[in-house]
Design an enzyme around this catalytic site. Structure first.
Site, PDB file in Angstrom:
ATOM      1  N   SER A  87       5.580  -5.835   6.145  1.00 21.17           N
ATOM      2  CA  SER A  87       5.343  -4.705   5.234  1.00 21.17           C
ATOM      3  C   SER A  87       5.700  -3.338   5.806  1.00 21.17           C
ATOM      4  O   SER A  87       5.648  -2.346   5.081  1.00 21.17           O
ATOM      5  CB  SER A  87       3.879  -4.699   4.780  1.00 21.17           C
ATOM      6  OG  SER A  87       3.654  -5.721   3.841  1.00 21.17           O
ATOM      7  N   LYS A  90       8.163  -1.311   3.891  1.00 20.22           N
ATOM      8  CA  LYS A  90       7.771  -0.439   2.787  1.00 20.22           C
ATOM      9  C   LYS A  90       7.932   1.046   3.141  1.00 20.22           C
ATOM     10  O   LYS A  90       7.986   1.893   2.241  1.00 20.22           O
ATOM     11  CB  LYS A  90       6.323  -0.718   2.379  1.00 20.22           C
ATOM     12  CG  LYS A  90       6.106  -2.082   1.727  1.00 20.22           C
ATOM     13  CD  LYS A  90       4.647  -2.248   1.289  1.00 20.22           C
ATOM     14  CE  LYS A  90       4.414  -3.529   0.507  1.00 20.22           C
ATOM     15  NZ  LYS A  90       4.182  -4.688   1.363  1.00 20.22           N
ATOM     16  N   SER A 142      -0.610  -1.749   0.745  1.00 25.70           N
ATOM     17  CA  SER A 142       0.541  -2.634   0.939  1.00 25.70           C
ATOM     18  C   SER A 142       0.798  -3.511  -0.274  1.00 25.70           C
ATOM     19  O   SER A 142       1.064  -4.715  -0.147  1.00 25.70           O
ATOM     20  CB  SER A 142       0.332  -3.507   2.192  1.00 25.70           C
ATOM     21  OG  SER A 142       1.556  -3.937   2.717  1.00 25.70           O
TER      22      SER A 142
END
Length: 381
Positions: A87, A90, A142
């Site tokens: 993640s 991101k 997330s």
């Protein structure tokens, strides 16, 4: 800082002053280019000025400690090693989409977005979500579903991935390949500790990005005019002095990854780690402490480079009466101090001339050489 940095590194290298732990990556006979940020960052082991205080121990396979203000990399391990980012990808999603999307735009997520696996904020197919809400969910909790919904708002997954990869190239994050907007594991997807620090630094220059990664608790809309509360997954927010953000990630294949930034006494330190098997929070705190104690007192081992400069339009200049104008190449903007030294292997301006319709035109371009050779991703655990 350019020549000063090169001189310092050269002197240390000649004197054997830099601590290099682990073998250097193999290089082909034709590979005469340095990795982005400096040749020492191509080492797979630890690189650090031995005059510095001893580095804290970390179980991460790769890390970078950098001064966000100057761009100096203070210490690193396998900075350009390619790993699954989970993640932490991101961060690139946010850096790419924040300038493109209207924060007030209301969107209705698709069924595909609402049913994405992994961490999610819990989207439903209602037209109740602002882009602002989704960006919060992306960086605070997330939300894999929020990432897909934002991609849809940007014109779809294909367009968003193209935009993300173009932004990575613009930032010179050349180890990074985005195959998803949320970091869920996919073959061919990769990043590096260097790239994550570089992308995070770019994000921290944006006020909206800083808000999203630094918000501890926020409301998120729910159907029927209701809302619920979401809390930031970054365990160092409010617990580590000066912590700004940024983002953590984890999958069974990628293991743990994290990028954190903190500010003290007017100075900001960035720490990025990749492929950590256990809890990394205490180790990140110690690396941040080391960074604050070392900045300004140790020789840098590399630098976080500036984005590729945008080409400026040509400026017409006068010619003989009745003749077509001659275009003169605009002078490129000077590089920020310390970001484009000879060690970084940046490109050179190339001039070409040709006759077009009887008039002479001069154009210029920037040729950038590949700064790194990819290494295969590590085997899945």
């Amino acid at each position: 800082m350019g020549m000063k940095f090169v001189s310092a590194v050269s002197a240390l290298a000649l004197a054997g002053g830099l601590t290099l732990v682990g073998p250097a990556p193999a290089r082909s006979a034709s590979d005469d280019t340095a990795p982005v940020g400096g040749a020492l960052l191509g080492r797979r082991g630890v690189v650090v000025d031995p005059a510095a205080k001893a580095l804290p121990k970390t179980e991460a396979s790769a890390f970078v400690v950098a001064d966000a203000d100057t761009g100096e990399v203070l210490a690193a391990k396998d900075a350009h090693g390619r790993f699954l980012p989970a993640s932490t990808l991101k961060i690139l999603t946010a850096v790419t989409l924040i300038p493109k999307l209207d924060k007030a735009k209301i969107i209705k997520p698709s069924a595909e977005a609402c049913n994405v696996e992994g961490s999610a904020v819990g989207l439903t197919q209602h037209r109740i979500y602002r882009v602002h809400d989704l960006l919060r969910a992306l960086m605070m909790v997330s939300g894999n579903d929020a990432a897909v919904a934002l991609a849809e708002a940007n014109g779809g997954l294909a367009r968003t991935l193209a935009d993300m990869n173009a932004e990575a190239r613009r930032l010179q994050a050349l180890d990074t390949v985005a195959k998803t907007p949320n970091g869920l594991d996919k073959p061919g997807q990769s990043s590096s500790a260097y790239d994550l620090a570089l992308i995070a630094r770019a994000g921290l220059a944006n006020a909206d990005f800083r808000e999203y990664v630094g918000t501890k608790v926020a409301n998120f809309p729910a159907p029927g005019g209701k809302h619920y509360e979401m809390a930031n997954h970054n365990r160092l927010l409010g617990r580590y002095p000066g912590m700004i953000g940024v983002k953590n990630g984890w999958t069974t294949k990628a293991l743990g990854s994290f990028v954190g930034a903190a500010k003290r006494g007017g100075h900001t330190i960035i720490v990025s780690i990749m492929r950590h098997e256990g809890s990394f929070w205490e180790e990140v705190k110690q690396l941040l402490d080391w960074g604050f104690a070392s900045r300004g007192h140790v020789a840098a081992v590399g630098s976080l480079v500036q984005p590729v400069p945008e080409a400026r339009p040509t400026k017409p200049v006068g010619g003989p009466p009745g003749a077509p104008p001659v275009a003169r190449a605009a002078t490129p903007a000077p590089a920020a101090s310390g970001q484009n030294s000879p060690l970084l292997g940046t490109g050179a301006l190339v001039a070409a001339a040709g006759l077009l319709g009887g008039g002479l035109w001069i154009a210029y371009g920037v040729r950038r050489r590949s700064r790194r050779r990819g290494r295969p991703l590590p085997p899945s655990p």
